[in-house]
Motif scaffolding. Structure first.
Motif, PDB file in Angstrom:
ATOM      1  N   UNK A  77       0.825  -1.212   0.000  1.00  0.00           N
ATOM      2  CA  UNK A  77       0.000   0.000   0.000  1.00  0.00           C
ATOM      3  C   UNK A  77       0.856   1.257   0.000  1.00  0.00           C
ATOM      4  N   UNK A  78       1.929   1.266   0.783  1.00  0.00           N
ATOM      5  CA  UNK A  78       2.816   2.426   0.802  1.00  0.00           C
ATOM      6  C   UNK A  78       3.476   2.627  -0.554  1.00  0.00           C
ATOM      7  N   UNK A  79       3.876   1.524  -1.180  1.00  0.00           N
ATOM      8  CA  UNK A  79       4.503   1.609  -2.490  1.00  0.00           C
ATOM      9  C   UNK A  79       3.506   2.142  -3.526  1.00  0.00           C
ATOM     10  N   UNK A  80       2.266   1.671  -3.437  1.00  0.00           N
ATOM     11  CA  UNK A  80       1.222   2.122  -4.349  1.00  0.00           C
ATOM     12  C   UNK A  80       0.935   3.616  -4.161  1.00  0.00           C
ATOM     13  N   UNK A  81       0.888   4.062  -2.910  1.00  0.00           N
ATOM     14  CA  UNK A  81       0.626   5.477  -2.624  1.00  0.00           C
ATOM     15  C   UNK A  81       1.759   6.374  -3.120  1.00  0.00           C
ATOM     16  N   UNK A  82       3.012   5.928  -2.936  1.00  0.00           N
ATOM     17  CA  UNK A  82       4.147   6.716  -3.435  1.00  0.00           C
ATOM     18  C   UNK A  82       4.089   6.841  -4.953  1.00  0.00           C
ATOM     19  N   UNK A  83       3.731   5.749  -5.609  1.00  0.00           N
ATOM     20  CA  UNK A  83       3.635   5.762  -7.071  1.00  0.00           C
ATOM     21  C   UNK A  83       2.519   6.702  -7.520  1.00  0.00           C
ATOM     22  N   UNK A  84       1.379   6.686  -6.824  1.00  0.00           N
ATOM     23  CA  UNK A  84       0.267   7.572  -7.158  1.00  0.00           C
ATOM     24  C   UNK A  84       0.665   9.039  -6.964  1.00  0.00           C
ATOM     25  N   UNK A  85       1.438   9.335  -5.916  1.00  0.00           N
ATOM     26  CA  UNK A  85       1.875  10.717  -5.704  1.00  0.00           C
ATOM     27  C   UNK A  85       2.833  11.152  -6.801  1.00  0.00           C
ATOM     28  N   UNK A  86       3.724  10.258  -7.225  1.00  0.00           N
ATOM     29  CA  UNK A  86       4.639  10.584  -8.318  1.00  0.00           C
ATOM     30  C   UNK A  86       3.876  10.865  -9.591  1.00  0.00           C
ATOM     31  N   UNK A  87       2.866  10.035  -9.878  1.00  0.00           N
ATOM     32  CA  UNK A  87       2.076  10.217 -11.093  1.00  0.00           C
ATOM     33  C   UNK A  87       1.266  11.495 -11.024  1.00  0.00           C
ATOM     34  N   UNK A  88       0.768  11.859  -9.835  1.00  0.00           N
ATOM     35  CA  UNK A  88      -0.023  13.065  -9.690  1.00  0.00           C
ATOM     36  C   UNK A  88       0.842  14.301  -9.893  1.00  0.00           C
ATOM     37  N   UNK A  89       2.101  14.244  -9.510  1.00  0.00           N
ATOM     38  CA  UNK A  89       3.008  15.396  -9.702  1.00  0.00           C
ATOM     39  C   UNK A  89       3.356  15.598 -11.166  1.00  0.00           C
ATOM     40  N   UNK A  90       3.372  14.527 -11.935  1.00  0.00           N
ATOM     41  CA  UNK A  90       3.765  14.639 -13.344  1.00  0.00           C
ATOM     42  C   UNK A  90       2.694  15.347 -14.186  1.00  0.00           C
TER      43      UNK A  90
END
Length: 91
Positions: A77-90
């Protein structure tokens, strides 16, 4: 005997007069505000270090009590959330 008693009294009075002055002067030097603040800051730093160590120890004990599946789930879940935050910043 009388001379010995007088010398003992003189020595005793001398200890109180000269000994008390040296103790009093050391307290006067330690009474500065800067030194007191430094001592307080040092004590707070030590207390913070102990608190941080205790928090780390309790966190480790908590995760040791959890099942392997629960630990894996939280990690994913933490890995998924970090990935979602990275995608949201892009965007």
């Amino acid at each position: 005997m009388k001379l010995r008693t007088i010398l003992q009294l003189f020595l005793l009075c001398g200890l109180f007069i000269f000994g008390g002055g040296s103790v009093e002067s050391s307290y006067a030097q330690d009474g500065s505000v800067a030194k007191a603040e430094k001592t307080i800051a040092k004590r707070r730093k030590q207390e913070a270090k102990v608190a941080k160590k205790e928090a780390k120890k309790s966190k480790k004990a908590f995760w040791a009590r959890q099942s392997k599946e629960a630990r894996k789930s939280v990690k994913r879940n933490q890995k998924r959330q970090r990935k979602a935050q990275r995608d949201a910043k892009s965007w």
